[in-house]
Design an enzyme around this catalytic site. Structure first.
Site, short mmCIF file in Angstrom:
data_model
loop_
_atom_site.label_atom_id
_atom_site.label_comp_id
_atom_site.label_asym_id
_atom_site.label_seq_id
_atom_site.Cartn_x
_atom_site.Cartn_y
_atom_site.Cartn_z
N SER A 118 -4.00 3.20 -8.66
CA SER A 118 -4.70 4.49 -8.63
C SER A 118 -5.35 4.67 -10.00
O SER A 118 -4.85 4.13 -11.00
CB SER A 118 -3.70 5.62 -8.40
OG SER A 118 -4.27 6.87 -8.75
N TYR B 290 4.27 9.04 -10.94
CA TYR B 290 3.24 8.36 -10.14
C TYR B 290 2.33 7.53 -11.05
O TYR B 290 2.09 6.35 -10.79
CB TYR B 290 2.45 9.42 -9.38
CG TYR B 290 1.35 8.88 -8.49
CD1 TYR B 290 1.66 8.29 -7.27
CD2 TYR B 290 0.01 8.98 -8.86
CE1 TYR B 290 0.65 7.81 -6.44
CE2 TYR B 290 -1.00 8.50 -8.03
CZ TYR B 290 -0.67 7.92 -6.82
OH TYR B 290 -1.66 7.45 -6.00
N ASN C 267 0.79 -1.22 0.00
CA ASN C 267 0.00 0.00 0.00
C ASN C 267 0.83 1.29 0.00
O ASN C 267 0.33 2.34 -0.39
CB ASN C 267 -0.89 -0.09 1.25
CG ASN C 267 -1.63 1.15 1.54
OD1 ASN C 267 -2.68 1.38 0.97
ND2 ASN C 267 -1.11 1.98 2.42
N1 LIG Z 1 -5.45 9.30 -1.53
C1 LIG Z 1 -5.80 9.07 -2.77
O1 LIG Z 1 -6.58 9.84 -3.39
C2 LIG Z 1 -5.28 7.85 -3.49
C3 LIG Z 1 -5.84 7.56 -4.72
C4 LIG Z 1 -5.38 6.48 -5.41
C5 LIG Z 1 -4.39 5.67 -4.88
N2 LIG Z 1 -3.85 5.97 -3.68
C6 LIG Z 1 -2.78 5.08 -3.19
O2 LIG Z 1 -3.14 4.54 -1.95
C7 LIG Z 1 -1.95 4.27 -1.19
C8 LIG Z 1 -2.09 4.91 0.17
O3 LIG Z 1 -2.28 6.30 -0.02
P1 LIG Z 1 -2.78 7.29 1.10
O4 LIG Z 1 -3.52 8.35 0.38
O5 LIG Z 1 -3.42 6.56 2.20
O6 LIG Z 1 -1.36 7.91 1.49
P2 LIG Z 1 -0.52 8.24 2.82
O7 LIG Z 1 0.63 9.00 2.26
O8 LIG Z 1 -1.35 8.88 3.88
O9 LIG Z 1 -0.06 6.82 3.32
C9 LIG Z 1 1.02 6.15 2.76
C10 LIG Z 1 1.83 5.53 3.87
O10 LIG Z 1 2.95 4.88 3.24
C11 LIG Z 1 4.11 5.17 4.00
N3 LIG Z 1 5.29 5.08 3.14
C12 LIG Z 1 5.62 5.90 2.13
N4 LIG Z 1 6.79 5.51 1.61
C13 LIG Z 1 7.20 4.44 2.32
C14 LIG Z 1 8.34 3.61 2.26
N5 LIG Z 1 9.31 3.81 1.39
N6 LIG Z 1 8.43 2.57 3.12
C15 LIG Z 1 7.45 2.35 4.04
N7 LIG Z 1 6.36 3.11 4.15
C16 LIG Z 1 6.24 4.15 3.30
C17 LIG Z 1 3.92 6.58 4.52
O11 LIG Z 1 4.74 6.84 5.66
C18 LIG Z 1 2.43 6.57 4.85
O12 LIG Z 1 2.20 6.15 6.18
C19 LIG Z 1 -0.79 4.83 -2.00
O13 LIG Z 1 -0.19 3.79 -2.73
C20 LIG Z 1 -1.47 5.80 -2.95
O14 LIG Z 1 -0.74 5.96 -4.14
C21 LIG Z 1 -4.28 7.06 -2.96
#
Ligand SMILES: NC(=O)c1ccc[n+]([C@@H]2O[C@H](COP(=O)([O-])OP(=O)(O)OC[C@H]3O[C@@H](n4cnc5c(N)ncnc54)[C@H](O)[C@@H]3O)[C@@H](O)[C@H]2O)c1
Length: 279
Positions: A160, A174, A108
């Site tokens: 995404s 991305y 994730n």
């Molecule tokens: N928020 C959105 O609109 C959205 C939409 C589509 C996809 N996503 C995807 O969902 C996933 C979660 O996104 P979110 O919005 O909850 O983001 P977020 O940034 O709040 O959570 C991501 C978590 O990953 C951790 N992280 C980042 N890099 C890391 C690494 N190298 N090693 C270990 N941990 C790491 C961060 O510390 C954070 O806790 C991501 O892959 C994001 O691309 C999010």
């Protein structure tokens, strides 16, 4: 599950994942609030799974495990960079010592930087590729053999809509890596289908998580005003609102469970109708 992303709302307690161990990579949050990894960890714990909550930022993973322990669930936090194979190997060895098995792997953690080719440095490209794609190679290399030995497992990738469509602003590295997530997970599914391992990808649309404050707010408002950003994102979606992390977590819990026993090698788009629209 519902449309409320406040921390007071929790999924109901069930036994759908009882006896299973869920390793969630990127289980913390990049800013205060509820991320997809946090909601997925809590939702799976509510469904009876023991949760190994791994994050680079271990304090935020510990917040998640404390919440789970507070309602009587089981969880331990682990610190590692998902793009660092040495750190991941050590973390997964600890997970195996603590829990003895891994039934669910949700990959994730994800990062991005707004911009097209002119604005994207090779260093950024490399790091985004490492965290968003190489992390799947590393996690699968380390966890798939465990699942093969067990004869079962569910791997969940998090892509995404940016991996399927242009979002209206350049988010090149991305988007390309998120397209790769879908194909990588499809390849895993084919290879391991005979071993009892299912692998699927969730494709979230615009989700209201802490990440948008850090990453994309400036695209919508020069001062990164969050109210304006939220309204602009809400208006893009046919359902008239962003999704909540809980609405992704419920799909992750479904894919992890036996309710999805015949689903492998595919992706589930959770976007309020976004990818179906023309303008
Ligand atoms: N928020 C959105 O609109 C959205 C939409 C589509 C996809 N996503 C995807 O969902 C996933 C979660 O996104 P979110 O919005 O909850 O983001 P977020 O940034 O709040 O959570 C991501 C978590 O990953 C951790 N992280 C980042 N890099 C890391 C690494 N190298 N090693 C270990 N941990 C790491 C961060 O510390 C954070 O806790 C991501 O892959 C994001 O691309 C999010």
């Amino acid at each position: 599950m519902n449309a409320d992303n406040t921390s007071t709302v929790r999924p109901e307690r069930t036994e759908r994942l009882k006896g299973r161990v869920a390793l969630i990579l990127g289980a913390g949050t990049s800013a205060p609030g509820i991320s997809i990894g946090k909601a997925s960890s809590i939702a799976m714990a509510c469904a009876g799974a023991s949760v190994a909550a791994l994050d680079f930022n271990v304090d935020t993973a510990q917040d998640v495990t404390q919440e789970i322990l507070a309602f009587g669930g089981q969880a331990i936090a682990y610190q590692a960079d998902v793009a660092d194979i040495v750190a991941m190997q050590a973390a997964i060895e600890r997970v195996m010592q603590d829990f003895g098995r891994i039934d669910i792997l949700q990959i994730n953690a994800g990062i991005g930087r707004v911009g097209g080719p002119a604005e994207t440095s090779l260093e950024d490209w490399d790091r985004i590729q490492k965290v968003n794609v190489e992390s799947i190679l590393i996690a699968a290399k380390l966890v798939a053999p465990v699942m093969v030995k067990q004869g079962s497992g569910s791997i969940i990738g998090v892509s995404s809509v940016a991996g399927m469509r242009y979002l209206g602003y350049p988010h090149l590295a991305y988007s390309v890596t998120k397209a790769a997530v879908i194909h990588f997970i499809k390849m895993l599914a084919q290879q391991y289908a005979g071993d009892g391992i299912r692998a699927n990808t969730i494709v979230p649309g615009l989700i209201d998580t802490p990440r948008i404050q850090k990453n994309v707010a400036k695209v919508f408002d020069a001062n990164a005003d969050m109210d304006k950003t939220r309204r602009a994102r809400d208006q893009q979606v046919p359902m008239g609102r962003m999704g909540t992390p809980w609405e992704i977590a419920s799909v992750a819990t479904f894919l992890a469970s036996d309710d999805a026993s015949y689903i492998t090698g595919t992706e589930i788009v959770v976007d309020g109708g976004l990818t179906g629209k023309f303008v």
